[in-house]
Design a protein around this motif. Structure first.
Motif, PDB file in Angstrom:
ATOM      1  N   ALA A  95       0.791  -1.605  -0.083  1.00  0.00           N
ATOM      2  CA  ALA A  95       0.348  -0.049   0.342  1.00  0.00           C
ATOM      3  C   ALA A  95       0.971   1.562  -0.532  1.00  0.00           C
ATOM      4  O   ALA A  95       1.923   1.115   0.279  1.00  0.00           O
ATOM      5  CB  ALA A  95      -0.913   0.275   1.087  1.00  0.00           C
TER       6      ALA A  95
ATOM      7  N   MET B  14       0.442   4.994   1.527  1.00  0.00           N
ATOM      8  CA  MET B  14      -0.724   5.708   2.615  1.00  0.00           C
ATOM      9  C   MET B  14       0.468   7.550   1.835  1.00  0.00           C
ATOM     10  O   MET B  14       1.285   7.413   2.629  1.00  0.00           O
ATOM     11  CB  MET B  14       0.061   5.217   4.065  1.00  0.00           C
ATOM     12  CG  MET B  14      -0.902   4.771   5.082  1.00  0.00           C
ATOM     13  SD  MET B  14      -0.473   3.825   6.391  1.00  0.00           S
ATOM     14  CE  MET B  14      -2.534   3.826   7.027  1.00  0.00           C
TER      15      MET B  14
ATOM     16  N   TYR C 189       0.618   3.987  12.936  1.00  0.00           N
ATOM     17  CA  TYR C 189       0.901   3.144  12.360  1.00  0.00           C
ATOM     18  C   TYR C 189       1.747   2.746  12.183  1.00  0.00           C
ATOM     19  O   TYR C 189       2.558   1.431  11.969  1.00  0.00           O
ATOM     20  CB  TYR C 189       0.727   3.982  11.038  1.00  0.00           C
ATOM     21  CG  TYR C 189      -0.421   4.281  10.381  1.00  0.00           C
ATOM     22  CD1 TYR C 189      -1.938   3.592  11.177  1.00  0.00           C
ATOM     23  CD2 TYR C 189      -0.962   5.825  10.229  1.00  0.00           C
ATOM     24  CE1 TYR C 189      -3.052   4.306  10.801  1.00  0.00           C
ATOM     25  CE2 TYR C 189      -2.676   6.259   9.887  1.00  0.00           C
ATOM     26  CZ  TYR C 189      -3.244   4.905  10.277  1.00  0.00           C
ATOM     27  OH  TYR C 189      -5.118   5.535  10.569  1.00  0.00           O
TER      28      TYR C 189
ATOM     29  N   TYR D 272      -2.943  -4.160   2.442  1.00  0.00           N
ATOM     30  CA  TYR D 272      -4.022  -2.682   1.755  1.00  0.00           C
ATOM     31  C   TYR D 272      -5.557  -3.669   2.562  1.00  0.00           C
ATOM     32  O   TYR D 272      -6.188  -2.029   2.946  1.00  0.00           O
ATOM     33  CB  TYR D 272      -3.664  -2.884  -0.032  1.00  0.00           C
ATOM     34  CG  TYR D 272      -4.950  -2.291  -0.205  1.00  0.00           C
ATOM     35  CD1 TYR D 272      -5.503  -0.663   0.242  1.00  0.00           C
ATOM     36  CD2 TYR D 272      -6.334  -2.461  -1.369  1.00  0.00           C
ATOM     37  CE1 TYR D 272      -6.372   0.011  -0.457  1.00  0.00           C
ATOM     38  CE2 TYR D 272      -7.205  -2.372  -1.508  1.00  0.00           C
ATOM     39  CZ  TYR D 272      -7.387  -0.840  -1.599  1.00  0.00           C
ATOM     40  OH  TYR D 272      -8.917   0.312  -1.884  1.00  0.00           O
TER      41      TYR D 272
ATOM     42  N   LEU E  68      -5.242  -1.815   5.712  1.00  0.00           N
ATOM     43  CA  LEU E  68      -5.164   0.039   5.382  1.00  0.00           C
ATOM     44  C   LEU E  68      -6.055   0.081   5.062  1.00  0.00           C
ATOM     45  O   LEU E  68      -6.151   2.209   5.150  1.00  0.00           O
ATOM     46  CB  LEU E  68      -3.405  -0.013   5.553  1.00  0.00           C
ATOM     47  CG  LEU E  68      -2.370  -0.130   6.214  1.00  0.00           C
ATOM     48  CD1 LEU E  68      -0.509   0.263   5.612  1.00  0.00           C
ATOM     49  CD2 LEU E  68      -2.845   0.051   7.247  1.00  0.00           C
ATOM     50  N   LYS E  69      -6.563  -0.200   3.641  1.00  0.00           N
ATOM     51  CA  LYS E  69      -7.863   0.504   3.820  1.00  0.00           C
ATOM     52  C   LYS E  69      -8.504   1.361   3.995  1.00  0.00           C
ATOM     53  O   LYS E  69      -9.851   2.341   3.942  1.00  0.00           O
ATOM     54  CB  LYS E  69      -8.577  -0.670   2.468  1.00  0.00           C
ATOM     55  CG  LYS E  69      -9.203  -1.571   3.256  1.00  0.00           C
ATOM     56  CD  LYS E  69     -10.253  -2.430   1.936  1.00  0.00           C
ATOM     57  CE  LYS E  69     -10.332  -3.850   2.660  1.00  0.00           C
ATOM     58  NZ  LYS E  69     -11.252  -4.352   1.517  1.00  0.00           N
TER      59      LYS E  69
ATOM     60  N   GLU F 241      -8.477   1.994   6.959  1.00  0.00           N
ATOM     61  CA  GLU F 241      -7.998   4.287   7.380  1.00  0.00           C
ATOM     62  C   GLU F 241      -7.776   5.556   6.655  1.00  0.00           C
ATOM     63  O   GLU F 241      -7.812   6.133   7.055  1.00  0.00           O
ATOM     64  CB  GLU F 241      -6.296   3.828   7.658  1.00  0.00           C
ATOM     65  CG  GLU F 241      -5.808   2.655   9.060  1.00  0.00           C
ATOM     66  CD  GLU F 241      -6.886   3.040  10.210  1.00  0.00           C
ATOM     67  OE1 GLU F 241      -6.532   3.556  11.049  1.00  0.00           O
ATOM     68  OE2 GLU F 241      -8.006   1.727  10.942  1.00  0.00           O
ATOM     69  N   SER F 242      -8.545   5.112   5.908  1.00  0.00           N
ATOM     70  CA  SER F 242      -8.775   6.361   4.725  1.00  0.00           C
ATOM     71  C   SER F 242     -10.271   7.318   5.158  1.00  0.00           C
ATOM     72  O   SER F 242     -11.336   6.408   5.050  1.00  0.00           O
ATOM     73  CB  SER F 242      -9.274   5.824   3.304  1.00  0.00           C
ATOM     74  OG  SER F 242      -8.201   5.726   2.719  1.00  0.00           O
TER      75      SER F 242
ATOM     76  N   VAL G 184      -5.348   5.631   1.851  1.00  0.00           N
ATOM     77  CA  VAL G 184      -4.905   4.454   1.843  1.00  0.00           C
ATOM     78  C   VAL G 184      -4.954   3.881   0.101  1.00  0.00           C
ATOM     79  O   VAL G 184      -5.973   3.774   0.346  1.00  0.00           O
ATOM     80  CB  VAL G 184      -4.451   3.475   2.636  1.00  0.00           C
ATOM     81  CG1 VAL G 184      -3.960   2.552   2.399  1.00  0.00           C
ATOM     82  CG2 VAL G 184      -5.082   3.887   3.762  1.00  0.00           C
TER      83      VAL G 184
END
Length: 372
Positions: free
Chosen positions: A119, A121, A143, A194, A197-198, A200-201, A227
């Motif tokens: 990813a 970020m 993070y 990803y 973490l996706k 966290e967008s 992300v």
């Protein structure tokens, strides 16, 4: 799965198959090797589904004929034949339905492979001035500590310091799964960089008393996190003629070499007007590669978001679409509380959360997405 629901699914795949069949023979597609290869792979997968659908429709037609004979024919022998035929057809239909379910499930699994990508970020300060820049630094630390827990590596691609050189206005990271990690905490799910973490967008809001606040008032600031899945050349076709490349001297820390040579790179994708900078490395060539990586991911994400809007995705599905305008989370320091507004869940351990213990919240978001 009900027959009407199954037929609707088949019809969607059939339509897509015919669209690809028409486009794959176009000269501009055929001459583009990467695009042609991707479409051909999709064509072959859909071709199997369409063949099964054709067989399914034939069996349904035969079933209708058998039912008609059972209702109208008075000959006992013919009725017996029709009854046995119907029984065989129903067995065949059941087999096709199970087989098609497996195919549809495989198709979903294939889409989920995006979750296993590395990813990009991006963290940026929003409202709140210097306090927002400081919170970018705090969230970055959160993070980084999380990456250590799950055995991932990260690299800073671009960083812009905040006012008075405190915190960050913007910082971009390249986050990768360290497949060689022997940490017992690294399970299969945590290999999904990803995929984790996706969630966290979006907009991260902080409520706390700034260090500069003399009267002890709580201020509200915000930062944005984006992300993006890392993509390859085959995923996004970029013509180099569409890219404007600029080089300049790095303004950040890094010693004499970095500051005295034009190693920093700025790339602008002219059609989409997306601009990317990279100035963290000593080599202009390396910085160009990293900037291209980010550029591909941003273009890919833009196209993905357009497709999602075209399909009129419901608001609850914004949980993983990466909509950066949606306020997703509040960090309330006076109450030691972290609240995720998408799932209305709070964790009353802000210190632990800011020390990288965010997996519990990610797991809750994953569970919600799977139910949606």
């Amino acid at each position: 799965m009900k027959k009407t629901s199954l037929i609707k699914k088949f019809e969607v795949f059939e339509k897509e198959f015919h669209e690809i069949s028409n486009s794959i023979i176009e000269t501009n597609i055929y001459n583009n090797h990467n695009q042609y290869k991707t479409l051909l792979k999709k064509y072959k997968r859909l071709e199997k589904i369409v063949h099964i659908y054709d067989e399914y429709k034939k069996k349904l037609s035969s079933l209708q004929e058998a039912n008609s004979l059972l209702k109208t024919d008075s000959d006992p022998e013919m009725k017996e034949i029709a009854f046995l035929e119907k029984k065989k057809i129903l067995e065949d239909l059941s087999f096709i339905e199970k087989k098609s379910h497996h195919l549809f499930f495989s198709n979903k699994k294939e889409k989920k492979t995006e979750d296993y990508r590395n990813a990009i970020m991006e963290l940026r300060s929003g409202t709140g001035g210097n306090e927002a820049c400081l919170f970018v630094e705090d969230v970055l630390r959160m993070y980084v500590l999380y990456f250590k827990q799950v055995g991932w590596k990260y690299e800073i691609i671009h960083a812009q310091k905040g006012g008075s050189n405190k915190g960050y206005k913007e910082i971009i990271l390249d986050v990768r799964n360290n497949s060689r990690s022997t940490s017992p905490t690294v399970n299969n799910e945590k290999k999904e960089v990803y995929g984790n973490l996706k969630f966290e967008s979006g907009v991260h809001r902080v409520q706390r008393i700034p260090e500069t606040e003399s009267q002890g008032r709580v201020h509200t600031s915000a930062i944005t996190v984006a992300v993006l899945p890392e993509v390859e050349d085959i995923d996004v076709n970029i013509n180099l003629s569409d890219i404007k490349k600029e080089t300049f001297r790095s303004s950040g820390a890094g010693g004499q070499h970095v500051n005295k040579t034009e190693s920093a790179v700025r790339l602008t994708h002219i059609p989409s007007k997306i601009t990317v900078e990279c100035q963290e490395g000593r080599s202009q060539h390396k910085n160009f590669e990293k900037a291209m990586n980010v550029l591909r991911s941003r273009i890919y994400q833009n196209e993905k978001e357009k497709r999602l809007k075209e399909r009129s995705i419901k608001r609850k599905c914004l949980i993983s679409t990466g909509d950066r305008s949606v306020k997703i989370r509040t960090y309330n320091y006076p109450k030691s509380r972290v609240t995720d507004h998408r799932i209305h869940k709070s964790i009353y351990d802000l210190i632990g959360f800011m020390n990288g213990n965010i997996q519990k919240m990610i797991d809750l978001l994953k569970s919600f997405e799977n139910k949606s």
